[in-house]
Design a protein around this motif. Structure first.
Motif, mmCIF file in Angstrom:
data_model
loop_
_atom_site.group_PDB
_atom_site.id
_atom_site.type_symbol
_atom_site.label_atom_id
_atom_site.label_comp_id
_atom_site.label_asym_id
_atom_site.label_seq_id
_atom_site.Cartn_x
_atom_site.Cartn_y
_atom_site.Cartn_z
ATOM 1 N N ALA A 1 16.831 -50.224 14.657
ATOM 2 C CA ALA A 1 17.600 -51.446 14.903
ATOM 3 C C ALA A 1 17.931 -51.572 16.392
ATOM 4 O O ALA A 1 17.966 -50.576 17.121
ATOM 5 N N ASP A 2 18.179 -52.805 16.819
ATOM 6 C CA ASP A 2 18.682 -52.998 18.176
ATOM 7 C C ASP A 2 20.023 -52.293 18.306
ATOM 8 O O ASP A 2 20.823 -52.261 17.376
ATOM 9 N N GLU A 3 20.240 -51.702 19.466
ATOM 10 C CA GLU A 3 21.501 -51.000 19.719
ATOM 11 C C GLU A 3 22.251 -51.678 20.862
ATOM 12 O O GLU A 3 23.359 -52.158 20.697
ATOM 13 N N ASN A 4 21.669 -51.711 22.012
ATOM 14 C CA ASN A 4 22.248 -52.349 23.192
ATOM 15 C C ASN A 4 21.077 -52.926 23.986
ATOM 16 O O ASN A 4 20.781 -52.466 25.077
ATOM 17 N N PRO A 5 20.373 -53.914 23.408
ATOM 18 C CA PRO A 5 19.128 -54.375 24.009
ATOM 19 C C PRO A 5 19.330 -55.048 25.356
ATOM 20 O O PRO A 5 20.319 -55.737 25.574
ATOM 21 N N SER A 6 18.354 -54.819 26.229
ATOM 22 C CA SER A 6 18.359 -55.409 27.566
ATOM 23 C C SER A 6 17.114 -56.279 27.728
ATOM 24 O O SER A 6 16.020 -55.866 27.354
ATOM 25 N N PRO A 7 17.270 -57.474 28.340
ATOM 26 C CA PRO A 7 16.123 -58.348 28.540
ATOM 27 C C PRO A 7 15.273 -57.973 29.760
ATOM 28 O O PRO A 7 14.237 -58.574 29.989
ATOM 29 N N SER A 8 15.726 -56.974 30.531
ATOM 30 C CA SER A 8 14.997 -56.619 31.750
ATOM 31 C C SER A 8 14.777 -55.113 31.831
ATOM 32 O O SER A 8 15.390 -54.339 31.100
ATOM 33 N N SER A 9 13.884 -54.725 32.743
ATOM 34 C CA SER A 9 13.596 -53.309 32.950
ATOM 35 C C SER A 9 13.311 -53.069 34.422
ATOM 36 O O SER A 9 13.095 -54.009 35.193
ATOM 37 N N GLU A 10 13.300 -51.791 34.780
ATOM 38 C CA GLU A 10 12.926 -51.357 36.126
ATOM 39 C C GLU A 10 11.762 -50.390 35.991
ATOM 40 O O GLU A 10 11.589 -49.757 34.953
ATOM 41 N N ALA A 11 10.976 -50.282 37.056
ATOM 42 C CA ALA A 11 9.883 -49.307 37.052
ATOM 43 C C ALA A 11 10.456 -47.933 36.750
ATOM 44 O O ALA A 11 11.448 -47.512 37.347
ATOM 45 N N GLY A 12 9.859 -47.257 35.786
ATOM 46 C CA GLY A 12 10.318 -45.933 35.373
ATOM 47 C C GLY A 12 11.093 -45.931 34.069
ATOM 48 O O GLY A 12 11.295 -44.875 33.470
ATOM 49 N N ASP A 13 11.531 -47.095 33.607
ATOM 50 C CA ASP A 13 12.280 -47.146 32.347
ATOM 51 C C ASP A 13 11.378 -46.818 31.161
ATOM 52 O O ASP A 13 10.208 -47.210 31.127
ATOM 53 N N VAL A 14 11.928 -46.095 30.197
ATOM 54 C CA VAL A 14 11.283 -45.893 28.904
ATOM 55 C C VAL A 14 12.205 -46.501 27.855
ATOM 56 O O VAL A 14 13.420 -46.317 27.900
ATOM 57 N N SER A 15 11.611 -47.252 26.935
ATOM 58 C CA SER A 15 12.393 -48.067 26.013
ATOM 59 C C SER A 15 11.728 -48.134 24.650
ATOM 60 O O SER A 15 10.559 -47.774 24.491
ATOM 61 N N PHE A 16 12.485 -48.642 23.682
ATOM 62 C CA PHE A 16 11.954 -48.930 22.354
ATOM 63 C C PHE A 16 12.104 -50.421 22.105
ATOM 64 O O PHE A 16 13.197 -50.981 22.257
ATOM 65 N N TRP A 17 10.997 -51.068 21.750
ATOM 66 C CA TRP A 17 10.980 -52.502 21.455
ATOM 67 C C TRP A 17 11.010 -52.665 19.946
ATOM 68 O O TRP A 17 10.039 -52.348 19.257
ATOM 69 N N THR A 18 12.151 -53.110 19.416
ATOM 70 C CA THR A 18 12.348 -53.126 17.968
ATOM 71 C C THR A 18 11.432 -54.090 17.219
ATOM 72 O O THR A 18 10.960 -53.737 16.131
#
Length: 119
Positions: free
Chosen positions: A55-72
């Protein structure tokens, strides 16, 4: 400190440090490691589907180079290595701390392994 090792078959590896931005998402991913998938590309982003949803937890609409994320919406692990922004909001769980230079060499279909890192 928790780390994820990201191994790109035949290309090298990177190390991501897990931070506290989305702790539930990070913990659920860590519990399910190791995982193996095939790389997909979108601009300066490598992503791949994982065989579980979160589930979404604290989703962000943007990223920076180097970020690792999960796209729900796509149950995808995402590695941002340039200026590309997420298609839609992502749960960012950490940052690449070494080996970011491997990702511009990744090609569609490359085998990627995620596993718990030491340290």
């Amino acid at each position: 400190m928790n780390f994820i090792e990201i191994i790109v078959d035949g290309k090298g590896s990177a190390r991501a440090e897990i931070d506290g931005r989305n702790p539930r998402t990070a913990a659920e991913i860590m519990e399910r490691l190791p995982q193996e998938a095939r790389a997909q590309l979108w601009g300066e982003e490598v992503y791949f589907s994982l065989p579980f949803s979160l589930a979404d937890e604290n989703p962000s609409p943007s990223s920076e180079a180097g970020d690792v994320s999960f796209w729900t919406p796509g149950s995808a692990f995402c590695i941002f290595f340039g200026r590309t922004q997420p298609y839609s909001a992502v749960n960012t769980i950490g940052r690449i701390v070494s080996g970011i230079d491997v990702f511009p060499r990744v090609e569609e279909g490359d085998r990627i392994i995620l596993r718990k890192g030491e340290g």
